[in-house]
Motif scaffolding. Structure first.
Motif, PDB file in Angstrom:
ATOM      1  N   CYS A   1      -2.652  -3.963  -6.247  1.00  0.00           N
ATOM      2  CA  CYS A   1      -1.745  -3.728  -5.127  1.00  0.00           C
ATOM      3  C   CYS A   1      -0.316  -3.458  -5.569  1.00  0.00           C
ATOM      4  O   CYS A   1       0.437  -2.790  -4.883  1.00  0.00           O
ATOM      5  CB  CYS A   1      -1.769  -4.919  -4.188  1.00  0.00           C
TER       6      CYS A   1
ATOM      7  N   ALA B   1      -0.753   5.864   0.667  1.00  0.00           N
ATOM      8  CA  ALA B   1      -2.145   6.173   0.381  1.00  0.00           C
ATOM      9  C   ALA B   1      -2.705   7.240   1.336  1.00  0.00           C
ATOM     10  O   ALA B   1      -3.446   8.129   0.915  1.00  0.00           O
ATOM     11  CB  ALA B   1      -3.000   4.905   0.470  1.00  0.00           C
TER      12      ALA B   1
ATOM     13  N   CYS C   1      -1.399  -0.193  -0.650  1.00  0.00           N
ATOM     14  CA  CYS C   1      -1.427   1.225  -0.984  1.00  0.00           C
ATOM     15  C   CYS C   1      -1.010   2.065   0.218  1.00  0.00           C
ATOM     16  O   CYS C   1      -0.307   3.063   0.078  1.00  0.00           O
ATOM     17  CB  CYS C   1      -2.816   1.622  -1.485  1.00  0.00           C
TER      18      CYS C   1
ATOM     19  N   ALA D   1       0.570   0.437  -6.402  1.00  0.00           N
ATOM     20  CA  ALA D   1       0.178   1.341  -5.326  1.00  0.00           C
ATOM     21  C   ALA D   1       0.958   2.656  -5.375  1.00  0.00           C
ATOM     22  O   ALA D   1       2.095   2.674  -5.842  1.00  0.00           O
ATOM     23  CB  ALA D   1       0.428   0.651  -3.998  1.00  0.00           C
ATOM     24  N   PRO D   2       0.381   3.708  -4.861  1.00  0.00           N
ATOM     25  CA  PRO D   2      -1.030   3.809  -4.484  1.00  0.00           C
ATOM     26  C   PRO D   2      -1.898   3.996  -5.721  1.00  0.00           C
ATOM     27  O   PRO D   2      -1.475   4.611  -6.685  1.00  0.00           O
ATOM     28  CB  PRO D   2      -1.077   5.052  -3.600  1.00  0.00           C
ATOM     29  N   CYS D   3      -3.102   3.448  -5.648  1.00  0.00           N
ATOM     30  CA  CYS D   3      -3.956   3.537  -6.823  1.00  0.00           C
ATOM     31  C   CYS D   3      -5.309   4.112  -6.459  1.00  0.00           C
ATOM     32  O   CYS D   3      -5.653   4.211  -5.277  1.00  0.00           O
ATOM     33  CB  CYS D   3      -4.113   2.160  -7.468  1.00  0.00           C
TER      34      CYS D   3
END
Ligand SMILES: Cc1cc2nc3c(=O)[nH]c(=O)nc-3n(C[C@H](O)[C@H](O)[C@H](O)COP(=O)(O)O)c2cc1C
Ligand code: SF4
Ligand code: FES
Lengths: 467, 787, 204
Positions: free
Chosen positions: C127, C92, C87, C130-132
């Motif tokens: 993964c 992220a 991420c 991403a981003p999560c």
């Protein structure tokens, strides 16, 4: 972001291509998690065949198939079951569904998308190894997986697939759904057992606490990964020889690999074990289709956050432990994380080191103190406040966790020869060393980036929170 | 272990190990025992391996990683933790390679990374394993420049113990001890990783009887004990090995003083006895020695009031009365003193022709229990079956409780318990039988009809742990129950639960009742004016005799009362002469524990004022009465014991170099058959009372030790939750407890550990005195009323 | 509200019975307490200690080891943005900064209206997406700053009420073992031999 929460999402190309599908065969169906779909697609046929055989024969079949453990260590399941002492009762099964290794994403899919396949796998394993109760430990943060498994278990109990006299046979087994509460280290099998006993999830020392001998409540206990068990129904339906016909002799069958990061089409792919190469996976058309935006590959982590890094030099290695180990890394949990040339390497290393420092259980000194120390030094360097001595100090602290030569990949650019996996360690489990892995790989393969960061003393601005 | 059967020859201990293996440590071949950890074998071979979490008396956890060594393996040398790797035949261990040294230095550096290094203000400074090992095995300097972990500086986690989390190195010793050894899981690791810290549950203190051990085994200054905080620097301490005389387990200790004041007592590891542990009462009641309430000079009653006097005058007065009283002298007590004290007082009594003596105060089992076949603690802890017909050992003999608990936890023994209320060992018992006070013989009879029990008893040795569980009932019920058990179990033996430190020594050396004239009879005689001179040898009948009324009448009825005591106890305050006595820590001598083990007690400080030892007082009185025993020094007493007390004389001469002491067994003179007193029929509306001791009570040494004084639970009465409901009482509120026309008002509490129809009250507590209801009957039924 | 309520005690007893040792039910019971009150209270821990035969300190030791248990009130929605490798490679950190700005709280903080608690989480096993992030452990994948904003709007407006329960509730389906179908907990001391089907013969 699209679709309702929890809905399984994936790049559409996932089920393209005619590769063998052992554990993901039902994933193309939107209702793959239902008992109805499961039964319509050979569900519980493997169990039925198993129960028609004496347990020892089922065990023999799995042993012949050589199902390598998918949790990270790659130990063959059939052999592991054989390590449980005879004449000690009861024995337990603990299913490791605590998937949390950075980059790893497969067990959750198997639990959400095909829970009955996992249940069937558990039943076959417990039958074969003579285990009296099964605990299915699902990671705490996976609410949907817990729901799907609970639903599946409820259906399976009602339909006579789990519980007393399964399929009308003499075989009876409870599968208890258990779930965690957020702690990566609990994925380590002895910590998993501690956690299941209601304790802090701190690993036990192996020896003497090899779970197969002294596990849950001090009894022989088999810990298997979700994906490992998900292979069993197919093997029971198609036979061990069909399984070994796929892949290589030492790495038969398929395995699920999640490829994340800077690839054009990240995803989880079921690949053929032992023969598929990293190049196939990252660049292949049916897989990731190369690096995003036409960028170039800088480095990749071949087997989850704990694995030493590879560079393009290692692209042609296959998913075969006996090749990857000598090359300086490991296959681990089937997670490839790809970094393209835009990647800020020190920062990427910090993300991983911070993960392991944060996830240390705190039991042993080197990991508890050393991991955080590494993180502190590294963040100083990343922030542009580091010194050249800090770079040496990182390696020194690492020596206290992993004394001696540390494994790394070869590099044609740097004229480096590989140091084979594994490392020596002063810790109880692998979390401590894992905090050092990214530091060591990044510093060995990309030291100039760190030096540049240190000498330019670039500060990365921290943005303020809006009022 | 050495055993001396008094009068017969010593039995040599067989010492050859069939499980011996030989390993090579740093090139030297050493003998080790199969299954033992490398670190233990290395210790015995004199190869010290640094360690923090390892403790030989606890399960290894292998978590500090300080003890890493290299073991030759199939693929070259492997690093293993020596505290959790067993020795194996032919094993090659190295503790001195560069790799090992690097690991040890690295570990110290990491441990010091977050350590505050506040050694100059730390109680542990000077005796700190972390400090010592940083010096001997550390890198010399720290490269840790980051900000250290910060926590609130020492926080009290109990009335006695402070915790400084910044100093803690998370070795799990205290938490493991509390959890595994003491069974009081009140301190735990909390949080995770770098934030891991030892803590209690909010608002639930570390109220363990054994908390002081955690302070002793903490390898840094994270845990400190209030009584020692800032008292002295370890290098200023002088110390001598001794024996704790708080109870009859006789734990080995080291008494430490600074400037002639005792400042600390620590446990010493005696394999057959205490394994290094002490209970908090034994560890901290040394404070009473320094109490300002000590009697410093003799006191003689003049015109109705006690006035100070010279030793000469006071002794003269006592001698005069003794001469006059002759055989109608009675001596109560002696169990708090040394063997030497008891022996000399026994001789004085003989000289006087006095037959009325008892070292107990009608508060134990009759001395006849010592005439039964006897067991040691080790024998109990390795017996197939241990039958408890005894009080809650955690309350009375805490370290014996730890030993039995350990044996039960490790499944070495099976415990059968016969008790009126649940005890701390109930949860670990194989069988636990609830029996109404007074019905122990019936309970045993029923138990012996159970085939499984009989099979169990036949499966190996049986040790009956026998003691007075209830001071409101006659001791005879327990005695007959024990007799039936001995008859039913082949080769069974008894481990007597004796409350005071030297009951056994005193009873064996001349202070046992003759012809059944025990404390109860003596007190009755005194009450009826038949005692001329009553000598209270460190005893306090007004506080300790279960029948309070009897004790009061006895003291009033005796013509002349002499109290030899360190404090002006309630009974001493009634005496005509009080002679100030030296106490443990102020006199050399020996003591005999419950199993008959004779160990040394040491003088560490000078007795305050003009206090003297009991034996000296006896010798002087004898001389004044014209009986010259020819003893002027302790050596003389011991010489006299060689002929006068077979076994003890020999034992005392061997003690100098034996931390474990010598077991001496002799039944007290003239054992008397036990008569059974029937418990009497009971009324179903009433409660049968259990009057049981708690570890902390109003005993003078506890009351005068500031660290312990507040820990006594206080008077009260506990009943089952359903009974509380039935009588309509509210927990915490006062109730009237009535027996006949006598009544006391006490707060009531609930406890599921008390069965219905039984009421449990602690003995000798601050507050209303339930002993007012006790009348030396078979059993005591009371009713409880809401006022 | 503090101790487990009657319904939850019933559930707790049912849960405990599934394990050979009551203490094994500790984490599920802590989740039950968190579901009841939104966080785990001291009273609940003491109650759980009673139920599983441990001391409150032991429950506290276990509970505080795990990330998901909160011991003080948190927002109705705990928003966990993943910040681990995959991420992070996909932005992220930037998403977290955006979330801090949008919600007006730092990571670890709760909005004054008590609706949101923002956290930086470790790898969530998503993964490739991403981003999560997770809201009360319900996933949102490939989150952009725009989609984050609309998520916040939707949550505020109650549009996701059916899908995302308040913090504390994990799975909305519980395992139920029907009375006649379950084998029951297999405790070490209750077993003296092989399972009878493990006798060298086929079970069917
Ligand atoms: C720190 C650490 C974390 C681990 N996490 C997981 C995990 O999340 N899931 C998993 O299946 N195995 C994990 N493992 C591996 C397990 O210890 C164990 O080897 C595995 O569950 C065995 O199953 P298998 O033989 O089927 O692979 C982890 C190991 C370590 C050392
Ligand atoms: S290496 Fe880290 S996570 Fe593993 S046992 Fe040690 S402290 Fe715990
Ligand atoms: S003493 Fe061996 S690891 Fe601590």
């Amino acid at each position: 972001m699209s679709g309702p929460s929890g809905t399984w999402q994936h790049a559409p190309g996932f089920w393209e291509g005619d590769r063998p599908r052992i554990v993901t065969s039902r994933f193309a169906h939107a209702d793959s998690h239902t008992l109805e779909r499961f039964l319509a697609t050979d569900g519980y046929a493997g169990l039925r065949r198993a129960l028609a055989m004496p347990a020892a024969e089922v065990h023999g079949e799995v042993r012949t198939a050589t199902v390598l453990g998918r949790g990270g260590a790659g130990f063959p399941a059939g052999t592991k079951w054989g390590l449980a002492p005879e004449g000690v009762w009861p024995k337990y099964m603990v299913v490791n569904g605590d998937e949390s290794e950075p980059g790893t994403y497969k067990d959750r899919l198997l639990m959400e998308r095909d829970p009955h396949q996992l249940i069937e796998g558990c039943l076959i394993a417990c039958y074969a190894a003579g285990l009296s109760q099964c605990f299915l430990y699902v990671r705490g943060e996976m609410a949907l997986a817990q729901e799907r498994i609970a639903t599946a278990l409820n259906e399976a109990y009602a339909a006579g697939y789990v519980g007393r006299n399964i399929l009308g046979s003499r075989f009876s087994l409870d599968i208890v759904l258990h779930w965690g509460a957020g702690a990566y280290v609990v994925g380590e099998e002895t910590a998993l057992i501690e956690s299941l006993e209601g304790n802090r999830g701190m690993p036990r020392l192996k020896p003497p606490y090899f779970p197969a001998a002294i596990g849950l409540y001090g009894q022989p206990t088999i810990v298997n990964n979700v994906e490992t068990l998900a292979n069993l129904p197919w093997i029971m339906r198609n036979g061990a020889s069909a399984y070994t016909a796929i892949g290589t002799a030492t790495s038969p069958g398929t395995r699920m690999v999640a490829v994340s990061g800077h690839v054009a089409r990240p995803g989880v792919y079921e690949i053929v074990n032992g023969t598929t190469t990293f190049r196939d996976l990252i660049y292949g058309d049916e897989f990731c289709r190369g690096i995003r935006d036409g960028n170039t590959l800088k480095a990749f982590v071949p087997g989850g956050g704990s694995a030493p890094w590879f560079t393009p030099d290692q692209l042609d290695l296959p998913f075969e432990a006996s090749r990857v180990g000598p090359a300086g890394s490991m296959l681990g949990s089937g997670a490839v994380m790809v970094m393209d040339h835009t990647t800020d390497i020190p920062r990427a290393a910090l993300t991983l080191t911070r993960f392991y420092a944060h996830e240390s259980c705190g039991k042993c000194t080197p990991c508890r103190e050393g991991g955080t120390w590494l993180e502190r030094i590294l963040s100083r360097v990343v922030d542009g406040r580091g010194t050249m001595e800090d770079l040496d100090q990182l390696m020194e602290v690492g020596q206290s966790i992993c004394p001696g030569d540390f494994p790394h990949a070869s590099s044609s650019d740097l004229g480096l020869a590989a140091v084979p996996f594994p490392y020596k360690m002063t810790t109880i489990c692998f979390v401590g060393p894992s905090a050092f892995v990214p530091v060591h790989s990044a510093l060995t393969l990309f030291r100039s980036e760190f030096e540049e960061r240190v000498s330019r003393r670039t500060r990365i601005p921290v943005r303020a929170v809006a009022p | 272990m050495t055993t001396v059967d008094a009068g017969s020859e010593a039995i040599p201990a067989p010492e050859s190990d069939p499980n011996a293996v030989s390993v090579t440590i740093n090139g030297r071949t050493v003998e080790a025992h199969k299954g033992e950890w490398i670190i233990a074998a290395a210790d015995r071979a004199g190869e010290y391996i640094p360690r923090f979490c390892y403790h030989p008396r606890m399960n290894s956890v292998g978590m500090c990683r300080q003890c890493l060594v290299e073991v030759e393996g199939p693929r070259g040398p492997m690093m293993v933790v020596s505290c959790m790797t067993p020795v194996a035949e032919g094993q090659v261990v190295r503790t001195d390679t560069p790799q090992v040294k690097r690991a040890q230095e690295g570990m110290i550096e990491l441990l010091l990374a977050n350590h505050p290094l506040d050694c100059p203000v730390c109680d542990k400074g000077g005796e700190c394993p972390l400090q010592d090992q940083a010096f001997s095995h550390g890198p010399g300097e720290s490269r840790f420049v980051e900000e250290k972990r910060h926590y609130e500086k020492p926080i009290p986690i109990s009335e006695i113990v402070y915790l400084d989390r910044e100093r803690c190195i998370l070795c799990d010793r205290c938490t493991r001890f509390a959890d595994d050894v003491a069974g009081d899981a009140l301190i735990q690791f909390t949080q995770r990783g770098n934030n891991t810290q030892v803590m209690t549950f909010p608002d639930e203190p570390f109220a363990s009887y054994f908390s002081g051990n955690t302070v002793q085994i903490c390898p840094v200054g994270a845990l400190t004990a209030k009584p020692f905080r800032f008292k002295a620097r370890p290098w200023d301490l002088e110390q001598r090995e001794s024996t704790c005389t708080t109870c009859s387990v006789g734990c080995r200790t080291v008494v430490q003083s600074s400037r002639d004041e005792i400042v600390r007592v620590q446990g010493v590891d005696s394999d057959p006895v205490n394994w290094g542990w002490l209970c908090d009462r034994g560890r901290f009641d040394f404070q009473s020695v320094n109490s300002g309430d000590r009697v410093l000079v003799p006191l003689v009653r003049r015109d109705g009031a006690l006035a100070t006097a010279t030793w000469a005058d006071a002794l003269d007065e006592v001698a005069t009365h003794l001469r006059g009283a002759g055989a109608s002298t009675a001596i109560l007590g002696g169990a708090r003193g040394t063997n030497e004290d008891a022996f000399m007082w026994g001789r004085l009594a003989d000289a006087l022709g006095c037959t009325m003596r008892d070292a107990q105060l009608d508060d134990g089992l009759p001395a006849e229990v010592l005439a039964m076949p006897q067991a040691t603690i080790d024998e109990a802890c390795s017996a197939a079956t241990v039958v408890l017909v005894a009080p809650d050992l955690k309350e009375e003999l805490p370290v014996l409780h730890l030993r039995l608990r350990d044996a039960a936890m490790k499944k070495r023994i099976r415990i059968i318990e016969i008790s009126a209320v649940e005890t701390a060992l109930t949860a670990l018992a194989w069988r636990s039988v609830r029996c109404e006070p007074g019905t122990q013989p019936e309970a045993v009879a029923e138990l012996l009809t159970d085939a499984a029990v009989m099979t169990q008893l036949a499966s190996g040795s049986t040790v009956v742990v026998a003691g007075r569980a209830n001071l409101a009932e006659s001791a005879s019920h327990t005695m007959s129950a024990v007799e039936s058990l001995l008859a039913a179990a082949p080769a069974a033996s008894v481990l007597p639960v004796l409350r005071r430190a030297n009951v056994r020594g005193a009873l064996s050396l001349g202070l046992a009742p003759r012809d059944g004239r025990d404390a109860a009879t003596i007190l009755h005689d005194a009450a009826e004016g038949r005692i001329e001179c009553l000598v209270l040898l460190g005893s306090d009948p007004l506080s300790d005799v279960p029948d309070a009324d009897l004790a009061r009448r006895a003291l009033a009825g005796a013509r002349f009362v002499v109290s030899i005591d360190a404090f002006l106890s309630p009974s001493a305050a009634h005496a005509d002469v009080v002679l100030p006595a030296a106490v443990a820590g102020e006199k050399d001598g020996t003591t005999t524990n419950l199993e008959g083990r004779v160990t040394g007690t040491a003088q560490k400080v000078t007795a305050p004022g003009t206090a003297r030892t009991d034996w000296m007082i006896a010798a002087e009185l004898a001389e004044m009465l014209g009986h010259d025993f020819g003893v002027a020094t302790l050596v003389d007493v011991r010489r006299a014991m060689e002929s006068g007390a077979p076994g003890w004389g020999e034992a005392t001469s061997r003690l100098a170099n034996d931390v474990d002491g010598v077991v001496v067994r002799r039944a007290p003179a003239a054992a008397h058959p036990v008569r059974r007193t029937a418990p009497g029929a009971r009324n179903s509306h009433e409660f049968r009372l259990v009057l049981a001791r708690k570890l902390y009570d109003s005993a003078i040494a506890t009351r005068t030790s500031p660290a312990l004084a507040s820990l006594a639970p206080g008077a009260g009465i506990a009943v089952h939750p359903l009974d509380l409901e039935r009588i309509g009482a509210v927990a915490g509120e006062p109730v009237r407890v009535v027996a006949g026309e006598r009544a006391v008002v006490l707060p009531v509490s609930v406890s599921a550990r008390v069965p219905r129809g039984t009421a449990l009250s602690p003995f000798n507590q601050p507050g209303a005195d339930i002993r007012e209801l006790v009348r030396g009957t078979g059993a005591l039924d009371v009713s409880i009323e809401v006022p | 509200m503090a101790r487990l309520n009657d319904d939850n005690v019933r559930l707790a007893i049912e849960t405990i019975a599934r394990y050979p040792r009551p203490r094994s039910a500790m984490i599920p019971l802590l989740h039950l307490a968190q579901e009841q009150d939104g966080h785990v209270t001291n009273e609940a821990m003491a109650h759980i200690a009673d139920l599983v035969g441990a001391t409150p300190a032991e429950v506290w030791g276990t509970a505080s080891f795990y990330e998901m248990f909160k011991f003080e009130a948190v927002g109705k929605y705990v928003v966990n943005i993943c910040g681990t490798m995959s991420c992070a490679l996909m932005g992220a950190d930037e998403l977290i900064h955006h979330a801090e700005e949008r919600l007006g709280v730092h990571v670890g903080g709760t909005t004054p209206d008590g609706l949101f608690t923002l956290e930086r989480a470790e790898c969530q096993a998503a993964c490739t997406e991403a981003p999560c992030l997770q809201v009360n452990y319900r996933y949102r994948f490939r989150v952009s700053t725009e989609s984050f904003d609309s998520l916040v709007d939707d949550l505020r407006a109650g549009r996701l009420d059916g899908e995302i329960p308040a913090h504390g509730t994990l799975a909305t389906v519980r395992q139920q073992i029907p009375a006649g179908r379950g084998v029951g907990a297999v405790a070490p001391e209750s077993v003296v031999s092989n399972p009878d089907w493990f006798d060298g013969k086929a079970a069917l």
